[in-house]
Design a protein around this motif. Structure first.
Motif, PDB file in Angstrom:
ATOM      1  N   ALA A  45       0.774  -1.427   0.410  1.00 33.55           N
ATOM      2  CA  ALA A  45       0.051  -0.286   0.172  1.00 33.55           C
ATOM      3  C   ALA A  45       0.738   1.043   0.121  1.00 33.55           C
ATOM      4  O   ALA A  45       0.505   2.018  -1.049  1.00 33.55           O
ATOM      5  CB  ALA A  45      -0.952  -0.072   1.674  1.00 33.55           C
ATOM      6  N   VAL A  46       2.308   1.121   0.345  1.00 32.56           N
ATOM      7  CA  VAL A  46       3.021   2.062   0.955  1.00 32.56           C
ATOM      8  C   VAL A  46       3.646   2.412  -0.134  1.00 32.56           C
ATOM      9  O   VAL A  46       3.325   3.817  -1.029  1.00 32.56           O
ATOM     10  CB  VAL A  46       4.286   2.153   1.900  1.00 32.56           C
TER      11      VAL A  46
ATOM     12  N   ALA B 217       1.668   3.793  -3.204  1.00 32.28           N
ATOM     13  CA  ALA B 217       1.084   5.511  -3.082  1.00 32.28           C
ATOM     14  C   ALA B 217       2.257   6.108  -3.625  1.00 32.28           C
ATOM     15  O   ALA B 217       2.291   7.503  -3.208  1.00 32.28           O
ATOM     16  CB  ALA B 217       0.750   5.474  -2.092  1.00 32.28           C
TER      17      ALA B 217
ATOM     18  N   THR C  54       5.569  14.650   0.527  1.00 33.94           N
ATOM     19  CA  THR C  54       4.354  15.119   0.260  1.00 33.94           C
ATOM     20  C   THR C  54       4.191  15.421   1.276  1.00 33.94           C
ATOM     21  O   THR C  54       3.978  14.946   3.002  1.00 33.94           O
ATOM     22  CB  THR C  54       3.499  13.349   0.579  1.00 33.94           C
TER      23      THR C  54
END
Length: 238
Positions: free
Chosen positions: A155-156, A159, A179
């Motif tokens: 998931a990281v 992203a 970010t």
């Protein structure tokens, strides 16, 4: 604000044959299988290897080597079973400095552990029980335990927060990512110490980083002073 504290996942597929051939030293199920194999081996080499850096718990492979040595001696087979430890590191636990590295290397030598530093695994042949290294060395093994390559969870990575090494780059001390309002702490994060050495991955540092981020996010709300991260710590070597 978002704080990423997912830890790291294993990535054995980075090295062909590694998953099929080795016991993952970060998995309790694999470690119990390793224990069973060590209870039966009476010839051939036992290899403990760091397959890639960075990895969590810098002392772990060296602790494993000493524990394996003790187990084999208790069984009375140590003289028939060579014990080899390989690592791509320049010396054991490089972030702790050359003095600690030399001390750990001496412990390996005192216990008859054959230590190969600056050795990077390129492939493993499970059928032939053979490990091949970047420098051309090939080792045959009877039992093989390895620190598998690490990376951020899927998931990281999806992203778009990770670097080429598979971790999230952050600023030392603030743990800010590229970010805005996103932070990363613990094993998922990549940062360098003021000495320019890579920050080690261990539980006590993950806890300290999370504490600092939590306090400083609260301080932004309350107007309190920010808390500095010392980047110092210690762990036990068993």
């Amino acid at each position: 604000d978002l704080v990423i504290a997912t830890g790291a996942e294993m990535d054995p597929g980075r090295i062909p044959g590694l998953a099929e051939a080795s016991h993952n030293l970060c998995s309790i199920d694999h470690v119990l299988q390793l224990k069973g194999a060590l209870a039966e081996v009476d010839s051939g080499a036992v290899v403990i290897a760091v397959s890639a850096t960075p990895f969590k718990c810098p002392p772990a492979p060296y602790e494993y080597a000493l524990l394996v040595d003790e187990m084999l001696r208790e069984r009375g087979v140590r003289d028939r079973v060579p014990l080899i430890l390989t690592t791509p590191e320049p010396h054991p636990m490089p972030t702790a400095g050359p003095r600690i590295g030399a001390t750990v290397a001496a412990w390996m030598a005192d216990n008859g552990v054959e230590l190969h530093v600056q050795h990077r695994i390129t492939s493993v042949d499970p059928a032939a029980r053979r490990i091949t290294y970047e420098n051309g060395l090939e080792l045959q093994y009877a039992v093989f335990g390895a620190m598998w390559p690490h990376r951020a969870p899927k998931a990281v990575r999806a992203a778009g927060l990770t670097n080429d090494m598979g971790f999230v780059p952050v600023k030392f001390g603030t743990f800010e990512t590229a970010t805005p309002n996103v932070y990363a702490v613990g094993d998922v994060a990549a940062m360098r110490l003021p000495s320019d050495k890579p920050h080690p991955k261990s539980g006590m540092f993950a806890e300290a980083q999370a504490t600092i981020v939590g306090r400083n996010l609260a301080a932004q709300i309350t107007g309190s002073p920010q808390v500095a991260y010392p980047g110092k710590g210690a762990c036990f070597f068993e």
